[in-house]
Motif scaffolding. Structure first.
Motif, mmCIF file in Angstrom:
data_model
loop_
_atom_site.group_PDB
_atom_site.id
_atom_site.type_symbol
_atom_site.label_atom_id
_atom_site.label_comp_id
_atom_site.label_asym_id
_atom_site.label_seq_id
_atom_site.Cartn_x
_atom_site.Cartn_y
_atom_site.Cartn_z
ATOM 1 N N SER A 52 36.014 53.804 44.683
ATOM 2 C CA SER A 52 36.378 54.275 43.345
ATOM 3 C C SER A 52 36.728 53.141 42.392
ATOM 4 C CB SER A 52 37.561 55.256 43.443
ATOM 5 O OG SER A 52 38.772 54.580 43.716
ATOM 6 N N VAL A 53 37.022 51.943 42.931
ATOM 7 C CA VAL A 53 37.386 50.814 42.066
ATOM 8 C C VAL A 53 36.347 49.695 42.130
ATOM 9 C CG1 VAL A 53 39.833 51.344 42.284
ATOM 10 C CG2 VAL A 53 38.811 49.666 43.834
ATOM 11 N N ARG A 54 35.214 49.953 42.765
ATOM 12 C CA ARG A 54 34.213 48.891 42.898
ATOM 13 C C ARG A 54 33.764 48.372 41.536
ATOM 14 N NH1 ARG A 54 31.158 46.722 46.790
ATOM 15 N NH2 ARG A 54 31.797 48.202 48.404
ATOM 16 N N GLY A 55 33.787 49.199 40.526
ATOM 17 C CA GLY A 55 33.400 48.765 39.187
ATOM 18 C C GLY A 55 34.339 47.736 38.587
ATOM 19 N N GLU A 56 35.509 47.509 39.219
ATOM 20 C CA GLU A 56 36.468 46.527 38.730
ATOM 21 C C GLU A 56 36.186 45.113 39.239
ATOM 22 O OE1 GLU A 56 39.018 47.344 36.724
ATOM 23 O OE2 GLU A 56 38.683 49.502 36.765
ATOM 24 N N LEU A 57 35.238 44.969 40.161
ATOM 25 C CA LEU A 57 35.041 43.694 40.848
ATOM 26 C C LEU A 57 34.736 42.516 39.920
ATOM 27 C CD1 LEU A 57 33.086 44.641 44.106
ATOM 28 C CD2 LEU A 57 35.296 43.483 43.960
ATOM 29 N N ALA A 58 34.114 42.770 38.781
ATOM 30 C CA ALA A 58 33.740 41.675 37.883
ATOM 31 C C ALA A 58 34.888 41.219 36.987
ATOM 32 C CB ALA A 58 32.557 42.096 37.007
ATOM 33 N N THR A 59 36.021 41.895 37.059
ATOM 34 C CA THR A 59 37.155 41.580 36.184
ATOM 35 C C THR A 59 38.054 40.535 36.823
ATOM 36 O OG1 THR A 59 37.134 43.830 35.303
ATOM 37 C CG2 THR A 59 39.122 42.530 34.931
ATOM 38 N N GLY A 60 38.438 39.518 36.037
ATOM 39 C CA GLY A 60 39.335 38.474 36.511
ATOM 40 C C GLY A 60 38.605 37.198 36.857
ATOM 41 N N LYS A 61 39.379 36.194 37.284
ATOM 42 C CA LYS A 61 38.822 34.885 37.623
ATOM 43 C C LYS A 61 39.424 34.392 38.933
ATOM 44 C CE LYS A 61 38.265 33.507 32.773
ATOM 45 N NZ LYS A 61 38.620 32.503 31.726
ATOM 46 N N VAL A 62 38.608 33.691 39.724
ATOM 47 C CA VAL A 62 39.135 33.122 40.962
ATOM 48 C C VAL A 62 40.068 31.964 40.624
ATOM 49 C CG1 VAL A 62 37.091 33.772 42.294
ATOM 50 C CG2 VAL A 62 37.209 31.501 41.248
ATOM 51 N N ALA A 63 41.008 31.659 41.535
ATOM 52 C CA ALA A 63 41.915 30.531 41.338
ATOM 53 C C ALA A 63 41.111 29.242 41.312
ATOM 54 C CB ALA A 63 42.950 30.497 42.464
ATOM 55 N N SER A 64 41.229 28.489 40.241
ATOM 56 C CA SER A 64 40.428 27.262 40.090
ATOM 57 C C SER A 64 41.252 25.992 40.214
ATOM 58 C CB SER A 64 39.715 27.270 38.734
ATOM 59 O OG SER A 64 40.650 27.356 37.675
ATOM 60 N N TYR A 65 42.579 26.100 40.220
ATOM 61 C CA TYR A 65 43.408 24.890 40.264
ATOM 62 C C TYR A 65 43.466 24.282 41.666
ATOM 63 C CZ TYR A 65 47.066 28.014 42.021
ATOM 64 O OH TYR A 65 47.772 28.930 42.754
ATOM 65 N N ILE A 66 43.036 25.052 42.673
ATOM 66 C CA ILE A 66 42.842 24.514 44.022
ATOM 67 C C ILE A 66 41.339 24.500 44.269
ATOM 68 C CG2 ILE A 66 43.321 24.817 46.479
ATOM 69 C CD1 ILE A 66 45.816 26.400 45.665
ATOM 70 N N PRO A 67 40.705 23.322 44.266
ATOM 71 C CA PRO A 67 39.235 23.255 44.315
ATOM 72 C C PRO A 67 38.603 24.057 45.434
ATOM 73 C CG PRO A 67 40.145 21.100 43.813
ATOM 74 C CD PRO A 67 41.321 21.990 44.118
ATOM 75 N N ALA A 68 39.207 24.071 46.616
ATOM 76 C CA ALA A 68 38.611 24.790 47.740
ATOM 77 C C ALA A 68 38.582 26.296 47.498
ATOM 78 C CB ALA A 68 39.364 24.479 49.032
ATOM 79 N N LEU A 69 39.517 26.805 46.719
ATOM 80 C CA LEU A 69 39.522 28.234 46.398
ATOM 81 C C LEU A 69 38.519 28.571 45.305
ATOM 82 C CD1 LEU A 69 43.327 29.180 46.424
ATOM 83 C CD2 LEU A 69 41.667 29.301 48.288
ATOM 84 N N ALA A 70 38.254 27.622 44.445
ATOM 85 C CA ALA A 70 37.336 27.857 43.329
ATOM 86 C C ALA A 70 35.912 28.130 43.804
ATOM 87 C CB ALA A 70 37.349 26.667 42.378
ATOM 88 N N ARG A 71 35.598 27.715 45.039
ATOM 89 C CA ARG A 71 34.225 27.857 45.546
ATOM 90 C C ARG A 71 33.997 29.158 46.305
ATOM 91 N NH1 ARG A 71 35.315 22.307 46.402
ATOM 92 N NH2 ARG A 71 35.867 22.595 48.596
ATOM 93 N N ILE A 72 35.009 30.010 46.401
ATOM 94 C CA ILE A 72 34.874 31.252 47.156
ATOM 95 C C ILE A 72 33.928 32.219 46.440
ATOM 96 C CG2 ILE A 72 36.786 32.490 46.046
ATOM 97 C CD1 ILE A 72 36.093 32.461 49.813
#
Length: 308
Positions: A15-35
């Motif tokens: 029911s919330v799959r349409g929300e997946l494109a909202t928000g941004k991944v954490a970018s201040y830790i480079p290894a997380l930015a690549r997820i």
């Protein structure tokens, strides 16, 4: 029971799959930015051992600040209520890495889930140990509560954390100037960054915190992990402080104690019933998983689970 639980979880997450494109991944830790930002998983584990999973529930990810729950549990088991002389248990109302409030309150962090508070907890865990043995003890504890010896630290994330830990180093140095850290800043940072870099799946996280849904006792092994009173207090702090400066909003929407991490994971406790973990890497402005929070709200609504 398991079939019904899987259906509830599937329907809520879809029911919330349409929300997946909202928000941004954490970018201040480079290894997380690549997820992969489109990952989405969830798991429910009940106190009687039933398990339901959805999507990427068995894929591991960096749990980040969810690890602070394990560290807090260990610290309370080690020094008990003496911990509250060094860190408070109040909501912060500020960003998780804010130094402003810390200055006003003379080096005593508001709670153990903001970064400054977690650094103090890491300092407590270091007593009588090297950083290496301290982290090893925390991992042993995690293997116990998860009933899974395969859980490990993501070394790439750990190094990425350490390489970019400038703000945390400032927080630690500031608290040391108020004599609220006993060990070297570099050692405290080693412990903190490495436990934030633990990699777990939704299913493993939900299983590992099941003791908080059962008054401090692991319902599947019978082992007492913490006292009943400490389990209540951990749940209370999760309810008040588990989602940074959006903790009130999360409590209003979901109505369950929980803890989030900037890796996109969130775990919540349904006292007497179950634990639920979700993962979706895109974060909202407060650093919490946007879709994960929406999924938990949908699960709570469909199940009727709450703290009342």
């Amino acid at each position: 029971m398991t079939i019904e639980l899987n259906r509830l979880l599937f329907d809520a997450c879809e029911s919330v799959r349409g929300e997946l494109a909202t928000g941004k991944v954490a970018s201040y830790i480079p290894a997380l930015a690549r997820i992969d930002a489109n990952k989405f998983g969830a798991a429910i584990v009940t106190v009687d051992g039933a398990t339901a999973t959805f999507g990427d529930a068995r894929e591991t990810f960096s749990i980040q600040s969810i690890s602070k729950v394990f560290a807090l549990t260990q610290a309370l088991n080690r020094i008990g209520d003496g911990l509250w002389q060094r860190v408070q248990h109040e909501p912060s109302g500020n960003a998780f890495n804010s130094i402003v409030q810390l200055e006003l309150e003379r080096g005593i962090p508001r709670n153990p889930f903001i970064n400054a508070g977690a650094l103090v907890v890491s300092d407590v865990l270091l007593q009588g140990q090297s950083p290496q043995s301290c982290v090893a003890a925390l991992m042993d504890f995690l293997h116990l509560v998860a009933d899974d010896g395969s859980i490990a630290i993501d070394e790439e994330v750990a190094q990425s954390e350490l390489d970019t830990a400038h703000r945390n180093a400032s927080l630690a140095s500031f608290m040391k100037s108020f004599n609220n850290l006993e060990h070297e800043v570099s050692d405290v940072l080693q412990v903190y960054c490495r436990h934030c870099a633990i990699a777990m799946s939704c299913e493993q996280i939900a299983r590992s915190l099941l003791f908080l849904a059962n008054q401090g006792v692991d319902p599947l092994t019978g082992a007492r992990i913490v006292s009943e009173q400490r389990a209540r207090r951990i749940n209370s702090i999760m309810m008040l402080c588990g989602h940074y400066d959006a903790s009130g909003s999360f409590a209003f929407r979901v109505g369950l104690p929980g803890k989030s991490g900037v890796g996109g994971g969130i775990v919540v406790v349904v006292p007497g019933v179950a634990t639920i973990a979700v993962w979706s890497p895109r974060l909202n402005a407060s650093g919490n998983s946007h879709t994960g929070a929406a999924a938990l709200e949908a699960i709570a609504r469909a199940s009727g689970w709450n703290i009342l």
